[in-house]
Design a protein around this motif. Structure first.
Motif, PDB file in Angstrom:
ATOM      1  N   ARG A 215       0.820  -1.206   0.000  1.00  0.00           N
ATOM      2  CA  ARG A 215       0.000   0.000   0.000  1.00  0.00           C
ATOM      3  C   ARG A 215       0.859   1.263   0.000  1.00  0.00           C
ATOM      4  N   ARG A 216       1.899   1.275   0.818  1.00  0.00           N
ATOM      5  CA  ARG A 216       2.727   2.481   0.926  1.00  0.00           C
ATOM      6  C   ARG A 216       3.437   2.786  -0.386  1.00  0.00           C
ATOM      7  N   GLU A 217       3.953   1.740  -1.067  1.00  0.00           N
ATOM      8  CA  GLU A 217       4.661   1.969  -2.318  1.00  0.00           C
ATOM      9  C   GLU A 217       3.729   2.524  -3.394  1.00  0.00           C
ATOM     10  N   LEU A 218       2.483   2.042  -3.407  1.00  0.00           N
ATOM     11  CA  LEU A 218       1.529   2.499  -4.422  1.00  0.00           C
ATOM     12  C   LEU A 218       1.090   3.941  -4.187  1.00  0.00           C
ATOM     13  N   LEU A 219       1.211   4.430  -2.953  1.00  0.00           N
ATOM     14  CA  LEU A 219       0.796   5.791  -2.639  1.00  0.00           C
ATOM     15  C   LEU A 219       1.947   6.795  -2.702  1.00  0.00           C
ATOM     16  N   ARG A 220       3.124   6.340  -3.048  1.00  0.00           N
ATOM     17  CA  ARG A 220       4.243   7.266  -3.181  1.00  0.00           C
ATOM     18  C   ARG A 220       4.083   8.118  -4.438  1.00  0.00           C
ATOM     19  N   PRO A 221       4.618   9.341  -4.427  1.00  0.00           N
ATOM     20  CA  PRO A 221       4.476  10.248  -5.583  1.00  0.00           C
ATOM     21  C   PRO A 221       4.949   9.640  -6.895  1.00  0.00           C
ATOM     22  N   ALA A 222       6.063   8.910  -6.870  1.00  0.00           N
ATOM     23  CA  ALA A 222       6.586   8.320  -8.114  1.00  0.00           C
ATOM     24  C   ALA A 222       5.598   7.336  -8.715  1.00  0.00           C
ATOM     25  N   ALA A 223       4.928   6.525  -7.855  1.00  0.00           N
ATOM     26  CA  ALA A 223       3.938   5.560  -8.354  1.00  0.00           C
ATOM     27  C   ALA A 223       2.667   6.263  -8.798  1.00  0.00           C
ATOM     28  N   LEU A 224       2.229   7.260  -8.034  1.00  0.00           N
ATOM     29  CA  LEU A 224       0.998   7.977  -8.376  1.00  0.00           C
ATOM     30  C   LEU A 224       1.123   8.740  -9.691  1.00  0.00           C
ATOM     31  N   ARG A 225       2.327   9.204 -10.009  1.00  0.00           N
ATOM     32  CA  ARG A 225       2.531   9.904 -11.279  1.00  0.00           C
ATOM     33  C   ARG A 225       2.273   8.988 -12.475  1.00  0.00           C
ATOM     34  N   VAL A 226       2.373   7.708 -12.253  1.00  0.00           N
ATOM     35  CA  VAL A 226       2.081   6.737 -13.317  1.00  0.00           C
ATOM     36  C   VAL A 226       0.642   6.228 -13.210  1.00  0.00           C
ATOM     37  N   LEU A 227       0.226   5.879 -12.001  1.00  0.00           N
ATOM     38  CA  LEU A 227      -1.059   5.208 -11.814  1.00  0.00           C
ATOM     39  C   LEU A 227      -2.254   6.143 -12.014  1.00  0.00           C
ATOM     40  N   VAL A 228      -2.143   7.389 -11.582  1.00  0.00           N
ATOM     41  CA  VAL A 228      -3.279   8.314 -11.721  1.00  0.00           C
ATOM     42  C   VAL A 228      -3.611   8.582 -13.189  1.00  0.00           C
ATOM     43  N   PRO A 229      -2.635   8.922 -14.050  1.00  0.00           N
ATOM     44  CA  PRO A 229      -2.968   9.087 -15.471  1.00  0.00           C
ATOM     45  C   PRO A 229      -3.537   7.814 -16.104  1.00  0.00           C
ATOM     46  N   VAL A 230      -3.016   6.659 -15.689  1.00  0.00           N
ATOM     47  CA  VAL A 230      -3.548   5.403 -16.211  1.00  0.00           C
ATOM     48  C   VAL A 230      -5.019   5.244 -15.827  1.00  0.00           C
ATOM     49  N   ALA A 231      -5.337   5.542 -14.564  1.00  0.00           N
ATOM     50  CA  ALA A 231      -6.725   5.440 -14.110  1.00  0.00           C
ATOM     51  C   ALA A 231      -7.628   6.401 -14.858  1.00  0.00           C
ATOM     52  N   VAL A 232      -7.157   7.624 -15.103  1.00  0.00           N
ATOM     53  CA  VAL A 232      -7.960   8.623 -15.818  1.00  0.00           C
ATOM     54  C   VAL A 232      -8.211   8.181 -17.261  1.00  0.00           C
ATOM     55  N   LEU A 233      -7.168   7.718 -17.940  1.00  0.00           N
ATOM     56  CA  LEU A 233      -7.319   7.284 -19.330  1.00  0.00           C
ATOM     57  C   LEU A 233      -8.221   6.049 -19.439  1.00  0.00           C
ATOM     58  N   ALA A 234      -8.043   5.103 -18.509  1.00  0.00           N
ATOM     59  CA  ALA A 234      -8.887   3.907 -18.534  1.00  0.00           C
ATOM     60  C   ALA A 234     -10.348   4.267 -18.259  1.00  0.00           C
ATOM     61  N   ALA A 235     -10.589   5.165 -17.311  1.00  0.00           N
ATOM     62  CA  ALA A 235     -11.964   5.594 -17.013  1.00  0.00           C
ATOM     63  C   ALA A 235     -12.580   6.320 -18.198  1.00  0.00           C
ATOM     64  N   ALA A 236     -11.790   7.139 -18.886  1.00  0.00           N
ATOM     65  CA  ALA A 236     -12.305   7.858 -20.059  1.00  0.00           C
ATOM     66  C   ALA A 236     -12.689   6.874 -21.159  1.00  0.00           C
ATOM     67  N   GLY A 237     -11.853   5.855 -21.380  1.00  0.00           N
ATOM     68  CA  GLY A 237     -12.179   4.853 -22.386  1.00  0.00           C
ATOM     69  C   GLY A 237     -13.430   4.072 -22.038  1.00  0.00           C
ATOM     70  N   ALA A 238     -13.551   3.677 -20.757  1.00  0.00           N
ATOM     71  CA  ALA A 238     -14.743   2.942 -20.328  1.00  0.00           C
ATOM     72  C   ALA A 238     -15.993   3.802 -20.442  1.00  0.00           C
ATOM     73  N   ALA A 239     -15.891   5.083 -20.086  1.00  0.00           N
ATOM     74  CA  ALA A 239     -17.042   5.983 -20.174  1.00  0.00           C
ATOM     75  C   ALA A 239     -17.483   6.163 -21.623  1.00  0.00           C
ATOM     76  N   ALA A 240     -16.526   6.327 -22.529  1.00  0.00           N
ATOM     77  CA  ALA A 240     -16.861   6.497 -23.942  1.00  0.00           C
ATOM     78  C   ALA A 240     -17.593   5.276 -24.483  1.00  0.00           C
ATOM     79  N   LEU A 241     -17.213   4.097 -23.986  1.00  0.00           N
ATOM     80  CA  LEU A 241     -17.858   2.875 -24.461  1.00  0.00           C
ATOM     81  C   LEU A 241     -19.233   2.668 -23.848  1.00  0.00           C
ATOM     82  N   PHE A 242     -19.340   2.889 -22.540  1.00  0.00           N
ATOM     83  CA  PHE A 242     -20.573   2.524 -21.838  1.00  0.00           C
ATOM     84  C   PHE A 242     -21.644   3.614 -21.846  1.00  0.00           C
ATOM     85  N   LEU A 243     -21.309   4.855 -22.146  1.00  0.00           N
ATOM     86  CA  LEU A 243     -22.313   5.919 -22.143  1.00  0.00           C
ATOM     87  C   LEU A 243     -23.504   5.615 -23.059  1.00  0.00           C
TER      88      LEU A 243
END
Length: 412
Positions: A215-243
């Motif tokens: 949990r701690r490693e995933l919440l570090r700034p270096a990991a969040l700089r990768v994971l947050v954009p991935v989550a945003v892009l994946a959510a945008a793709g899912a929203a475009a499909l399911f809307l």
């Protein structure tokens, strides 16, 4: 020993050839009838051919009106009544005969899924023969063979790649792993709506498993700089499909009633039910639909869409693996548990088992489901999950440790 690029290519080509031969045997005589005969019938495959043809035509025109398929006039957004098949339609864009294209997708679904599972197993440390066998056990499992008329269920090569790449991304967040996951996630989204929706449950399980470990490693700034954009892009793709699907569901009452949901839901008996396509099945495909004609005691094992027995070899390997897993990771009690506490733990397990049994009885139609409302189903589920969670919490508190050594195992 890690294989070189040339050896990997040769072994991959051999695996593709073996899966292809196996697929041709199972789908015989598809090689002779593929230009003008639908595999295996003209029921659901006929709808799939229409969708493939519509989406393919929209692709050639630049997608001017993708979701407004020319059916069910004057309904708008009619493509959302069914699968979108974006990736499969683009994959056969070079095939002018859509019937032949559909049959090609059915055949390739077995080969590509087998290769995808084999690749994931190889990357996970399995030997070449074990990975080859694992890919075959998954691609040609009895359930998939019983769903040959459902392209949406068959064409799923992106599923193992999406799950594997997501776990690798969480294990070591990085840009290359993020790009790989987003690629496979997009391929899964565009393959079909069923798996585009359902894959989020195992993804959530993988996230929870990795979060418990690091949990701690995933919440570090270096990991969040990768994971947050991935989550945003994946959510945008899912929203475009399911809307489009969400909008259509708001305009039209399309929710399934609890009785219909129960009729097609899995129960414990489902995993002991061989598909009628198996040589050792006691029932024919017609028995799945002529359910009342089957003897009463056999009816729980003869339900449409519920032949989930994974096969004799897969079941044997699964049992041996589960036994080895239990011996390796089981945690013995560090301190004795008082008698009344053991009684309480046994009561919680009995309560969970009772909720599970009632849910299965309702699902199998052994009890009257017409008068059962959604809150009853939800209550049984919460009772089952809550009793197990409370049992796990109290056992850990009273015995000084959990049932399994979670920290000692690979979260995958």
């Amino acid at each position: 020993m890690r294989l070189g690029p040339r050896s990997s290519l040769l072994s991959g080509a051999l695996a593709a050839a073996l899966y292809s031969v196996t697929g041709l045997v199972y789908l015989r005589p598809i090689w002779r009838l593929f230009p003008d005969h639908l595999t295996p019938d003209d029921a659901d495959p006929l709808l799939a051919v229409y969708v493939l043809k519509w989406v393919g035509r929209q692709a050639r025109l630049g997608f001017p009106d993708l979701w407004n398929a020319n059916v069910f006039y004057p309904a708008k957004g009619a493509l959302a009544f069914s699968e979108h098949f974006l990736l499969p339609s683009l994959a056969i864009a070079f095939v002018h005969n859509t019937v032949a294209g559909h049959n090609l997708l059915v055949f390739l679904s077995f080969v590509l899924v087998g290769l995808a599972v084999r690749w994931v197993l190889l990357r996970s440390g399995c030997s070449g023969p074990a990975a080859l066998l694992g890919g075959a056990l998954y691609a040609f499992c009895p359930y998939r063979l019983s769903q040959v008329n459902h392209l949406a269920i068959l064409f799923s090569p992106a599923i193992p790649l999406t799950l594997w790449s997501f776990d690798r991304l969480l294990a070591e967040p990085g840009r290359k792993r993020a790009a790989l996951f987003l690629l496979f996630y997009a391929l899964n989204l565009t393959s079909g709506c069923y798996f585009a929706y359902m894959i989020h449950f195992p993804l959530l399980a993988i996230l929870g498993s990795r979060a418990c470990e690091r949990r701690r490693e995933l919440l570090r700034p270096a990991a969040l700089r990768v994971l947050v954009p991935v989550a945003v892009l994946a959510a945008a793709g899912a929203a475009a499909l399911f809307l489009p699907y969400i909008r259509l569901s708001h305009r039209m009452p399309m929710a399934r009633d609890p009785g219909e949901v129960a009729a097609y839901s899995a129960a414990l008996a489902s995993y002991l039910s061989p598909a009628p396509q198996n040589l050792y099945s006691l029932h024919s495909a017609s028995d799945l639909w002529d359910h009342p004609a089957v003897p009463r005691w056999q009816q729980p094992f003869v339900r449409s869409e519920n032949s989930l027995f994974p096969g004799l070899l897969a079941t044997l390997f699964g049992a041996v693996g589960l036994a080895a897993f239990w011996r390796r990771y089981r945690v013995m009690e560090s301190r004795p548990v008082a008698g009344w506490r053991r009684l309480a733990l046994g009561g919680l397990l009995a309560l969970a088992l009772l909720a599970f049994a009632l849910g299965d009885a309702l699902t199998l139609g052994l009890l009257d489901t017409d008068r059962v409302s959604r809150p009853v189903w939800t209550g049984l589920g919460l009772l089952f999950a809550g009793s197990l969670a409370l049992w796990a919490f109290l056992r850990r508190r009273w015995s000084g440790g959990g049932l399994l050594d979670w920290r000692g195992m690979d979260p995958a």
